[in-house]
Design an enzyme around this catalytic site. Structure first.
Site, PDB file in Angstrom:
ATOM      1  N   ASN A  60      21.678  44.198 -34.585  1.00 41.95           N
ATOM      2  CA  ASN A  60      22.448  45.413 -34.320  1.00 41.95           C
ATOM      3  C   ASN A  60      22.534  45.564 -32.805  1.00 41.95           C
ATOM      4  O   ASN A  60      21.530  45.866 -32.156  1.00 41.95           O
ATOM      5  CB  ASN A  60      21.742  46.624 -34.955  1.00 41.95           C
ATOM      6  CG  ASN A  60      22.464  47.926 -34.656  1.00 41.95           C
ATOM      7  OD1 ASN A  60      23.507  47.936 -33.997  1.00 41.95           O
ATOM      8  ND2 ASN A  60      21.903  49.028 -35.122  1.00 41.95           N
ATOM      9  N   VAL A  61      23.734  45.378 -32.249  1.00 39.10           N
ATOM     10  CA  VAL A  61      23.870  45.396 -30.785  1.00 39.10           C
ATOM     11  C   VAL A  61      23.562  46.773 -30.189  1.00 39.10           C
ATOM     12  O   VAL A  61      23.315  46.886 -28.987  1.00 39.10           O
ATOM     13  CB  VAL A  61      25.272  44.937 -30.325  1.00 39.10           C
ATOM     14  CG1 VAL A  61      25.560  43.518 -30.773  1.00 39.10           C
ATOM     15  CG2 VAL A  61      26.371  45.892 -30.778  1.00 39.10           C
ATOM     16  N   ASN A  87      31.940  41.184 -28.642  1.00 34.25           N
ATOM     17  CA  ASN A  87      33.084  41.444 -29.529  1.00 34.25           C
ATOM     18  C   ASN A  87      32.785  42.509 -30.589  1.00 34.25           C
ATOM     19  O   ASN A  87      33.708  43.109 -31.134  1.00 34.25           O
ATOM     20  CB  ASN A  87      33.479  40.116 -30.201  1.00 34.25           C
ATOM     21  CG  ASN A  87      34.385  40.306 -31.385  1.00 34.25           C
ATOM     22  OD1 ASN A  87      35.582  40.530 -31.256  1.00 34.25           O
ATOM     23  ND2 ASN A  87      33.800  40.259 -32.591  1.00 34.25           N
ATOM     24  N   SER A 139      40.469  46.680 -25.590  1.00 33.00           N
ATOM     25  CA  SER A 139      41.658  46.947 -26.409  1.00 33.00           C
ATOM     26  C   SER A 139      42.728  47.562 -25.517  1.00 33.00           C
ATOM     27  O   SER A 139      42.407  48.262 -24.538  1.00 33.00           O
ATOM     28  CB  SER A 139      41.299  47.943 -27.517  1.00 33.00           C
ATOM     29  OG  SER A 139      42.479  48.493 -28.090  1.00 33.00           O
ATOM     30  N   TYR A 152      37.029  55.687 -29.522  1.00 36.01           N
ATOM     31  CA  TYR A 152      37.304  54.253 -29.357  1.00 36.01           C
ATOM     32  C   TYR A 152      37.959  53.976 -28.000  1.00 36.01           C
ATOM     33  O   TYR A 152      37.563  53.056 -27.279  1.00 36.01           O
ATOM     34  CB  TYR A 152      38.203  53.807 -30.509  1.00 36.01           C
ATOM     35  CG  TYR A 152      38.500  52.334 -30.583  1.00 36.01           C
ATOM     36  CD1 TYR A 152      37.633  51.460 -31.228  1.00 36.01           C
ATOM     37  CD2 TYR A 152      39.677  51.815 -30.041  1.00 36.01           C
ATOM     38  CE1 TYR A 152      37.927  50.095 -31.325  1.00 36.01           C
ATOM     39  CE2 TYR A 152      39.975  50.468 -30.133  1.00 36.01           C
ATOM     40  CZ  TYR A 152      39.095  49.610 -30.783  1.00 36.01           C
ATOM     41  OH  TYR A 152      39.394  48.270 -30.875  1.00 36.01           O
ATOM     42  N   ALA A 154      37.814  55.768 -25.320  1.00 34.69           N
ATOM     43  CA  ALA A 154      36.840  56.009 -24.247  1.00 34.69           C
ATOM     44  C   ALA A 154      35.870  54.838 -24.128  1.00 34.69           C
ATOM     45  O   ALA A 154      35.558  54.382 -23.017  1.00 34.69           O
ATOM     46  CB  ALA A 154      36.066  57.304 -24.521  1.00 34.69           C
ATOM     47  N   LYS A 156      36.383  51.710 -25.050  1.00 38.38           N
ATOM     48  CA  LYS A 156      37.071  50.506 -24.565  1.00 38.38           C
ATOM     49  C   LYS A 156      37.456  50.636 -23.088  1.00 38.38           C
ATOM     50  O   LYS A 156      37.473  49.644 -22.357  1.00 38.38           O
ATOM     51  CB  LYS A 156      38.298  50.210 -25.434  1.00 38.38           C
ATOM     52  CG  LYS A 156      37.953  49.832 -26.884  1.00 38.38           C
ATOM     53  CD  LYS A 156      37.089  48.586 -26.967  1.00 38.38           C
ATOM     54  CE  LYS A 156      36.961  48.061 -28.388  1.00 38.38           C
ATOM     55  NZ  LYS A 156      36.085  46.863 -28.479  1.00 38.38           N
TER      56      LYS A 156
END
Ligand SMILES: NC(=O)c1ccc[n+]([C@@H]2O[C@H](COP(=O)([O-])OP(=O)(O)OC[C@H]3O[C@@H](n4cnc5c(N)ncnc54)[C@H](O)[C@@H]3O)[C@@H](O)[C@H]2O)c1
Length: 244
Positions: A60-61, A87, A139, A152, A154, A156
């Site tokens: 789990n990163v 990724n 993204s 998302y 924020a 990225k």
């Protein structure tokens, strides 16, 4: 006589997060095809991943202690990375006034802080071997913002800032840090979206289609290879012109 293949990654170890499927799996396949020994890191490993990258580990990163432990174990096993592809990513969509604090922070924890955790462990290992390439999967929505994806977008956008700062810090050790910004890509993440959202992405793209995971992996391969030896701190869009 032709010179050495600049895409040849024989002898290089690559860590790829979120490797079990989608874009991550395509990156694993592209890097392995060019000779890299790839370690996939994911919450749950898949048979497709293990077929190409048998050294892969569950991780789990978002858990810094787990990342430190796995990184140390891999280094101990002679699998210190020269290539790192951050990724792993998730979505928890909703307009911002309806997002719970948990939906906000889980996306930040995986998509942004997860990449920090991996770089925190991998960059010193790359320093020790005198070279490295980090590729962060951001993204186009980190650049333009997207309705229903404040968390998302924020995360990225933050990943782009992290990429540029890390490129400045690590360049003197021969380590390059870049980002790839896909538009919509045909994976399980995109499958969750309503058909009209997918159609909008096709309509926005000047090439008339959304990306396949391999389109993104090809750019990752390029950035990881010596063809990109003088490229760092950059964000390359792979979006068929979806965001120009
Ligand atoms: N699909 C798209 O349209 C698109 C567009 C732009 C950017 N991206 C980005 O590309 C990356 C890959 O997306 P995808 O479409 O292949 O997604 P996906 O959902 O198909 O796969 C994501 C993978 O990440 C893994 N993962 C999730 N949380 C994790 C964690 N905490 N630790 C380790 N692994 C974890 C999942 O198990 C899964 O295998 C993501 O960062 C995503 O934000 C995707």
């Amino acid at each position: 006589m032709p010179g050495p293949d600049p895409l040849d990654l024989t002898g290089r170890v690559a860590w790829v997060t979120g490797a079990a499927r989608g874009i991550g799996l395509a990156c694993v396949r592209a890097l392995a095809l060019h000779g890299a020994r790839v370690v996939g890191l994911d919450l749950k490993l898949s048979p497709e991943l293990l077929a190409v990258a048998p050294d892969s580990r569950e991780l789990n990163v978002a858990d810094p202690a787990a990342v430190a432990q796995v990184a140390a174990a891999l280094a101990e096993a002679g699998l210190a990375p020269e290539i790192l592809v951050n990724n792993a990513g998730i979505t928890r969509d909703g307009v911002l006034w309806k997002l719970s604090p948990q939906e906000w922070s889980s996306v930040l924890d995986v998509n942004l802080t997860g990449a920090f955790h991996l770089m925190h462990e991998a960059v010193p290992l790359m320093r020790a071997c005198g070279r490295g390439s980090v590729v962060n999967i951001t993204s186009i929505n980190g650049e333009r913002g997207k309705f229903g994806q404040s968390n998302y977008s924020a995360a990225k956008a933050g990943l782009i800032g992290l990429t540029k700062a890390a490129a400045r810090e690590a360049g003197r050790f021969g380590i390059r840090v870049n980002a790839v910004a896909p538009g919509m890509v045909e994976t399980e993440m995109a499958e969750k979206l309503p058909p009209e959202v997918k159609q909008r992405a096709v309509d926005e793209s000047v090439l008339g289609r959304i990306a396949q995971p391999g389109d993104v992996a090809n750019c990752v391969l390029f950035l990881a290879s010596s063809l990109a030896a003088h490229i760092t701190g950059q964000v390359i869009r792979v979006d068929g012109g979806q965001y120009i």
